[in-house]
Design an enzyme around this catalytic site. Sequence first.
Site, mmCIF file in Angstrom:
data_model
loop_
_atom_site.group_PDB
_atom_site.id
_atom_site.type_symbol
_atom_site.label_atom_id
_atom_site.label_comp_id
_atom_site.label_asym_id
_atom_site.label_seq_id
_atom_site.Cartn_x
_atom_site.Cartn_y
_atom_site.Cartn_z
ATOM 1 N N THR A 36 1.359 -1.088 -0.244
ATOM 2 C CA THR A 36 0.329 -0.270 0.117
ATOM 3 C C THR A 36 1.144 1.131 0.041
ATOM 4 O O THR A 36 0.127 3.078 -0.048
ATOM 5 C CB THR A 36 -1.001 0.232 1.017
ATOM 6 O OG1 THR A 36 -0.045 -0.164 2.823
ATOM 7 C CG2 THR A 36 -1.883 -1.657 0.992
ATOM 8 N N CYS A 40 2.511 2.971 9.678
ATOM 9 C CA CYS A 40 1.640 2.846 10.569
ATOM 10 C C CYS A 40 2.511 2.937 11.907
ATOM 11 O O CYS A 40 3.340 3.052 12.154
ATOM 12 C CB CYS A 40 1.078 1.482 10.553
ATOM 13 S SG CYS A 40 -0.095 1.211 8.940
ATOM 14 N N CYS A 44 -1.820 1.175 15.144
ATOM 15 C CA CYS A 44 -2.773 1.077 14.417
ATOM 16 C C CYS A 44 -3.983 -0.254 14.063
ATOM 17 O O CYS A 44 -3.794 -1.523 14.291
ATOM 18 C CB CYS A 44 -2.156 1.384 12.391
ATOM 19 S SG CYS A 44 -3.156 1.461 10.877
ATOM 20 N N ARG A 47 -6.161 -3.740 9.470
ATOM 21 C CA ARG A 47 -5.718 -5.385 10.026
ATOM 22 C C ARG A 47 -4.379 -5.659 9.143
ATOM 23 O O ARG A 47 -4.041 -4.600 8.242
ATOM 24 C CB ARG A 47 -6.486 -6.299 8.636
ATOM 25 C CG ARG A 47 -6.756 -7.735 7.799
ATOM 26 C CD ARG A 47 -6.907 -7.994 7.028
ATOM 27 N NE ARG A 47 -7.547 -9.020 6.784
ATOM 28 C CZ ARG A 47 -7.293 -10.013 6.146
ATOM 29 N NH1 ARG A 47 -8.428 -9.388 5.470
ATOM 30 N NH2 ARG A 47 -7.163 -11.472 5.630
ATOM 31 N N ARG A 69 4.213 6.378 2.421
ATOM 32 C CA ARG A 69 3.347 8.073 3.272
ATOM 33 C C ARG A 69 2.546 7.807 4.263
ATOM 34 O O ARG A 69 2.323 6.657 4.825
ATOM 35 C CB ARG A 69 2.550 8.818 1.723
ATOM 36 C CG ARG A 69 1.505 7.739 1.632
ATOM 37 C CD ARG A 69 0.459 7.777 0.641
ATOM 38 N NE ARG A 69 -0.380 6.786 0.771
ATOM 39 C CZ ARG A 69 -0.665 5.862 -0.390
ATOM 40 N NH1 ARG A 69 1.053 5.547 -1.282
ATOM 41 N NH2 ARG A 69 -1.515 4.759 -0.187
ATOM 42 N N CYS A 71 -0.269 6.756 6.918
ATOM 43 C CA CYS A 71 -1.091 5.944 6.513
ATOM 44 C C CYS A 71 -2.584 6.807 7.667
ATOM 45 O O CYS A 71 -2.431 7.682 8.188
ATOM 46 C CB CYS A 71 -1.139 5.091 7.559
ATOM 47 S SG CYS A 71 -2.951 4.251 8.195
ATOM 48 N N CYS A 74 -4.268 5.946 10.844
ATOM 49 C CA CYS A 74 -3.863 5.800 12.559
ATOM 50 C C CYS A 74 -2.934 6.646 12.634
ATOM 51 O O CYS A 74 -2.515 7.606 13.289
ATOM 52 C CB CYS A 74 -2.567 5.007 12.594
ATOM 53 S SG CYS A 74 -1.328 4.804 11.673
#
Length: 356
Positions: A36, A40, A44, A47, A69, A71, A74
């Site tokens: 992605t 995080c 966080c 999942r 980048r 999240c 969170c």
Amino acid sequence: MTETSPLSVPRAEALAAFARRDKEYDGRFVVGVRTTGIYCRPSCPARRPKPENMALYPDIPAAKAAGLRACKRCLPDDAMEDKDAVHAALAAIRAAGGPVAMAVLAGRTGYSPDHLQRIFRRATGISPAAYGRALRLERARDALGKEANVTDAIMDAGYEAPSRFYDDAKGKLGMTPSAWQRGGEGVTIRWAVVPTGLGDMLVAATDKGVCRLSFNETADALAERFPRAQLAQGDAAFAALLARVTAEVEAPGSDPDIPLDVKGTAFQERIWAELRRIPAGETRSYAELAAAAGHPRAVRAAGSANGANNVAVLIPCHRVVRADGSVGGYAYGAEIKSELLKRESARPAKGSARKG
């Protein structure tokens, strides 16, 4: 999983913290997700990604340097800003040597007083005002050992009047400030050496509580610690206390409310309080201890504070082990530490989480 630059916590510990969404580890490392392209917080709520798609980074700049980048769920950058604000507030209080008005701290950090109060308490376990008072008390304690005049020492530490110092010190110093300054002069410390299943045990106490518990130590060593105190053999009241202490050593966790008369720096006392909260039969790593005390990066300092404990077993420093689960060091030898842990594991004691 990809490894990056060294983390401030062991890899296995970091993975376990991420798996359980542990907020105590926020700010200590971040987790990157290659599929992605985000990073995080450990806590966080999203999942968990597959291990092969994860990478651990020591901090946000390292994650950003890898092209990731933040999240949006969170908001790890916000956590970093909160951490920076807490550090700025801590620095301001340390520079002042005592309490600083919330309005002043808020102005320096750009946060509202209420929000700063919340994140400071979450990070350290106490309010900015309480931290400032503890710091000022620590300065007074240090000064009492150097100044010729008690009042001068108290005023130099930042107190407006001696009465404010006595209010802060009540229940914490044990000995009066004058006695503290003169190495226990005028204070009676009763003591005894008794045999236990762990070897000969020295127990010493003031009228307030136990000030020393050690193994294979003599009265000569006690005199070195309290050179100007009056050392005396235990009386009937001391005998009753000694019986409680002996029972606690033979069955750790059975008597969590034995009175103590110990003193240290604000940080040491915070660590000791956390040690007393560890239930009998459980252990913590040095990193977990530091995090619980509100100073997750102060792992070495937590270890030093653990080693500065003057009352073995009653402040259960033996419940701290290495991150890999091995016993680690102990002032009285690994054999005694292992035996204490074995006894606690074999005989869980109800209500053994000690009050701080």
